[in-house]
Design an enzyme around this catalytic site. Structure first.
Site, PDB file in Angstrom:
ATOM      1  CB  THR A   4     -32.998 -56.394   8.561  1.00  0.00           C
ATOM      2  OG1 THR A   4     -33.481 -55.154   9.076  1.00  0.00           O
ATOM      3  CG2 THR A   4     -31.539 -56.229   8.162  1.00  0.00           C
ATOM      4  CG  HIS A  42     -38.077 -50.688   7.660  1.00  0.00           C
ATOM      5  ND1 HIS A  42     -38.203 -49.939   6.512  1.00  0.00           N
ATOM      6  CD2 HIS A  42     -38.806 -51.816   7.460  1.00  0.00           C
ATOM      7  CE1 HIS A  42     -38.982 -50.582   5.655  1.00  0.00           C
ATOM      8  NE2 HIS A  42     -39.366 -51.712   6.210  1.00  0.00           N
ATOM      9  CB  SER A  43     -35.421 -52.331   4.972  1.00  0.00           C
ATOM     10  OG  SER A  43     -34.960 -52.805   3.732  1.00  0.00           O
ATOM     11  CG  MET A  44     -31.006 -52.300   2.826  1.00  0.00           C
ATOM     12  SD  MET A  44     -30.139 -53.875   2.828  1.00  0.00           S
ATOM     13  CE  MET A  44     -28.455 -53.324   2.574  1.00  0.00           C
TER      14      MET A  44
END
Length: 909
Positions: free
Chosen positions: A179, A150-152
């Site tokens: 991301t 998730h995300s970074m």
């Protein structure tokens, strides 16, 4: 524009995921060396109820999946995936099941501080080795791990492949959620920028080595204002054929935008992900398949085009049409059939020979949303019945209220009939419709309105025919700064209950479609804007697909939406706004130095901002350089000087830049700079008045020495703090010291002005002021001071104005370095020294400079031989800041620090 990004978007249509049993997180013991090297990080195994109890001894037999949280994310966010996967495993009696692991990154702010990204990447590598060891000596032991980031966390997963000792075969599937793959949202330090460059360059240069890794990137759409969806699309050159990027609004059975956090718990999206996981299992190995083609087929099935059928790797080419069904021949070009409590099944067959000359396509839709086959192609031309047929249901597409299939007759010259199967219903009521049509009769061109029409003009089209499908081509809708409101008015001939219409905004060059369901008749408003601009080699049109009711007319009206255009500018370029604000303040700062040189007095910040902060001073030069970089000879000279590429050229290559955006941002920056100047002046007046009531100084104290032993000790102490702990911490301390100094300065000046005014009063004025209590102040002042000259007061006011501007600039340096300070404070219990520290060297320079600046006055500066240079330098610095700082915010501090160095030299030389 800000309001459009933060508030104007579709409502949250995601359902919440709930756990049926209490979630538990079993901490996995790591090797001592790993635990000692990464004390802040941990690895957990997710479980619920009996499943959690059974796994406490770590005798695992499932398929390992590793979840990586993102910026400030929690390892507990794995629970939505883990819980739904557990329920799905129960449905198949645990023939297959997944073990979900999750990494605790201590909720680090890795989107703002890039110094820990490499450390996180190495820790994940160690976790993968630990996870695979848990399955050693088991039947069907896995040799690889699937990762959901998730995300970074998704970027960290991609960075694994850049490690020297990492084996690419340890990962076979990577799914990322919201991301930012292309670039960081805000590049606040050089470590973050270097990390992105290393990862993206590796994935482009080593694309051939990554063919066995299948990657899916899912974006949240317009509800996600933290990470715009355009950043989530994987670089176009990386992993051709083994990477897929989609927006959640285009995912079948989801059709909803998600915000940055809800993407990890959106039930519809999690269900699609888990269904894909189970379809990826190889029955022979009981692990995720090693076949890259099958992996991509599964992902396309669940995330791009769902045919309303359960996935089959190799569906039967020919199907037998058996059963006691009644065969009915339909010769009409348009056909509708409603099913409700029919006793027998039926086969409706449509001979194609009579339609091939008049029509080019056939369209059929079925409101029964089961997973069975329902449409076939027959190759037997002699009999009215068809025993062996091709299953055309795999060509269908699932929509929210129906499943549809569009067949181009020219592509099926071998078919003699189309067959629609209607099985005996079991209490279900549904409708089937088919029609033959010519493509040109259902395709309508609608030119979009110009950007500068500001919504006053519109484009209209009236769809008069009674067809089931229309394609409205939105001509010249291909840039990210375009935004429109589309109004669809449906009119029906008779008032009766009808199936709802489905409107789909289809973008052919990226998977970012949006789907709207509307009642009929009704007026529906749709927002049309893009996440990705049209590639230069793509000539296709964006389309509005209208799946309509047959006896209704539709009117489509399109208008430019000025607010949404501004919203697009904010969405794509708000991260560069601090650069424009600081550029305006820096131009004002240079103007104040020029005024000081010419008049001997420092001008007011607001007046100088209006006079000097002009976009034509900086923008033309940047545009000229960007234009010249298109020539090889200039690019060679530029590279020989080791100069970085102009940020505007990089943004243009990403199709995210257009000429007016810089002007708009500059004016926006001017407004913010003006407001910040007013805020500082007002705050200083307020706090200085408060300070004056608490401590009543009697005279403006003046220290002629810029460097004293006490100040030298302070500089050395703060430099030591910067070197041994955190540079941003030392910068913050010197900032507070400067702020306190400036707050106390106006209070001294108030007394000075009061004293001077009393010394110049007539006797009658003194008697008139006595009743307000000023006599005691005058008497005490007359005992301690002599009348001050107007020059001294003017010099004090001039110095204060200069200090306010310096403090304004310094505030932005503190704000841009604040993330590393927050990161250091959160991890203080693990390590006193921030390593790496993006601010350490800059902090030491700033401490030395500002200790001198805060004790300086304009009288020392205006007599300097270097003042002329110091006054002219801010202009080229502002140009350089806009040229090289829009995508690299950490460079702003360097430009401002350089201007401060010149100011200090003016105080000394």
């Amino acid at each position: 524009g800000v309001r459009d990004v933060l508030l104007v978007y579709e409502e949250n249509r995601c359902s919440m995921t709930y756990m049926y049993e209490y979630p538990e997180y079993l901490k996995i013991k790591l090797p001592k060396k790993t635990a000692r090297r990464y004390p802040a990080y941990e690895l957990y195994l997710y479980g619920e109820g009996n499943y959690a109890e059974e796994n406490k001894n770590l005798l695992l037999t499932g398929i390992p999946v590793l979840f990586l949280p993102g910026n400030a994310g929690s390892y507990k966010q794995v629970r939505s995936l883990g819980s739904i996967a557990l329920r799905k495993a129960e449905d198949v009696d645990f023939k297959y099941h997944f073990n979900f692991f999750s990494v605790n990154f201590n909720e680090e702010l890795v989107a703002l501080y890039g110094g820990s990204l490499q450390r996180q990447t190495k820790f994940v590598h160690e976790c993968i080795k630990v996870i695979l060891k848990l399955y050693r000596d088991r039947d069907y032991a896995p040799t690889s791990v699937a990762i959901v980031g998730h995300s970074m966390g998704g970027l960290v997963a991609r960075a694994l492949l850049t490690l020297k000792n990492f084996k690419p075969e340890l990962i076979n599937l990577l799914i990322t959620q919201a991301t930012p793959h292309v670039a960081p949202v805000m590049s606040l330090d050089e470590y973050l920028a270097d990390f992105y460059a290393a990862v993206n360059n590796h994935w482009i240069l080593k694309a051939q080595d990554l063919r066995n890794l299948t990657t899916l990137s899912v974006a949240g759409g317009f509800r996600d204002y933290q990470v715009r969806s355009g950043l989530t699309f994987l670089p176009r050159l990386s992993q051709q054929g083994s990477a897929l990027s989609v927006v959640s609004s285009a995912v079948p059975r989801v059709w909803a935008s998600t915000d940055h956090l809800s993407i990890v718990w959106c039930k519809e999206l999690i269900l699609a992900t888990i269904r894909a996981f189970f379809d990826l299992i190889d029955e022979n190995t009981r692990q995720i398949t090693e076949n890259p083609k099958k992996r991509m087929s599964v992902l396309n099935h669940h995330f791009v085009r769902h045919p309303a059928k359960i996935f089959e790797e190799n569906p039967d080419a020919v199907t037998e049409l058996t059963g006691p069904f009644l065969w009915i021949t339909v010769k009409a070009s348009k056909w509708t059939y409603s099913v409700y409590n029919d006793s027998d099944g039926k086969y409706f067959t449509f001979p194609l020979a009579s339609h091939r000359k008049s029509y080019s396509h056939v369209y059929c839709e079925n409101s029964m949303l089961d997973t069975g086959s329902w449409i076939y192609g027959c190759m037997d031309t002699k009999s009215s019945m068809c025993l062996n047929a091709t299953d055309l249901s795999w060509r269908a597409e699932l929509l929210p209220t129906t499943k549809v299939v569009i067949l181009k007759l020219q592509d099926y010259p071998f078919l003699s009939n189309i067959v629609i199967a209607v099985p005996p219903p079991v209490g279900n009521k549904y409708t089937l419709e088919c029609e033959f049509f010519r493509a040109d009769s259902r395709t309508v061109e609608l030119p979009v309105t110009h950007l500068f029409s500001f919504g006053f003009s519109s484009s209209k089209v009236l769809l008069n025919s009674s067809g089931l499908l229309y394609n409205v081509q939105l001509q010249h809708f291909n840039q990210i700064y375009q935004a429109f409101k589309i109004y669809i008015q449906s009119h029906c001939q008779a008032l009766k209950e009808r199936k709802p219409s489905v409107y789909r905004l289809h973008v052919p060059w990226s998977h970012e479609d949006s789907v709207t369901v509307a009642k009929v008749p009704s007026l529906t408003e749709i927002s049309a804007k893009l996440h990705i601009a049209q590639p230069q080699n793509d000539s296709r049109f964006s389309e509005l697909n209208i799946y309509s009711s047959s006896d209704c007319q539709y009117e489509v009206i399109l208008k430019t939406s000025l607010l949404q255009v501004l919203g697009q500018i904010v969405r794509f370029h708000a991260g560069a706004l601090p650069v424009y604000v600081v550029s305006n303040i820096l131009l004002t700062y240079g103007g104040q130095l020029s005024t000081l040189m010419s008049t001997g007095q420092c001008s007011d910040f607001s007046l100088e901002l209006v006079r000097t902060a002009k976009p034509y001073k900086v923008e033309p030069l940047i545009s000229i350089v960007e234009f010249l970089q298109g020539f090889n000879w200039f690019r060679e000279i530029w590279e020989s000087l080791s100069l970085p590429e102009v940020d505007a050229a990089v943004l243009s290559s990403q199709d995210a830049w257009f000429p007016l955006v810089s002007l708009i941002l500059f004016l926006f920056g001017t407004g913010i700079a003006y407001c910040s100047g007013v805020f500082f002046s007002t705050s200083l007046r307020l706090f200085s008045s408060l300070w004056l009531t608490l401590i009543r100084p009697t005279i403006l104290q003046k220290d002629n020495k810029l460097i004293t032993p006490r100040r030298l000790c302070r500089v050395l102490s703060l430099a030591l703090v910067s070197w041994t702990t955190c540079g941003a911490f030392a910068v913050f301390i010197i900032y507070l010291q400067y702020l306190f100094k400036d707050m106390s300065m106006p209070s001294h000046m108030t007394v000075v002005v009061t004293v001077q005014s009393h010394c110049c009063m007539s006797l009658s004025e003194v008697h008139a002021r006595r009743e307000f209590g000023n006599q005691s102040l005058m008497q005490s002042a007359s005992k301690t001071t002599e009348p001050l000259s107007n020059t001294t007061i003017a010099e004090a006011i001039s110095s204060l104005k200069m200090h306010v501007t310096v403090l304004n600039l310094f505030t932005w340096i503190v704000l841009l370095n604040l993330p590393s300070l927050i990161y250091w404070l959160k991890n203080l219990r693990y390590n006193v020294r921030l390593d790496p520290d993006p601010c350490r060297s800059t902090a030491i320079i700033l401490v030395c400079i500002l200790e001198i600046l805060m004790n300086s006055s304009t009288s020392e500066v205006k007599s300097s031989k270097l003042l002329k240079i110091a006054a002219k330098v801010p202009l080229p610095l502002s140009v350089a800041m806009l040229a090289f700082g829009r995508m690299h915010l950490y460079r702003v501090s360097h430009f401002v620090t350089f201007s401060f160095v010149l100011h200090v030299l003016c105080c000394i030389v």
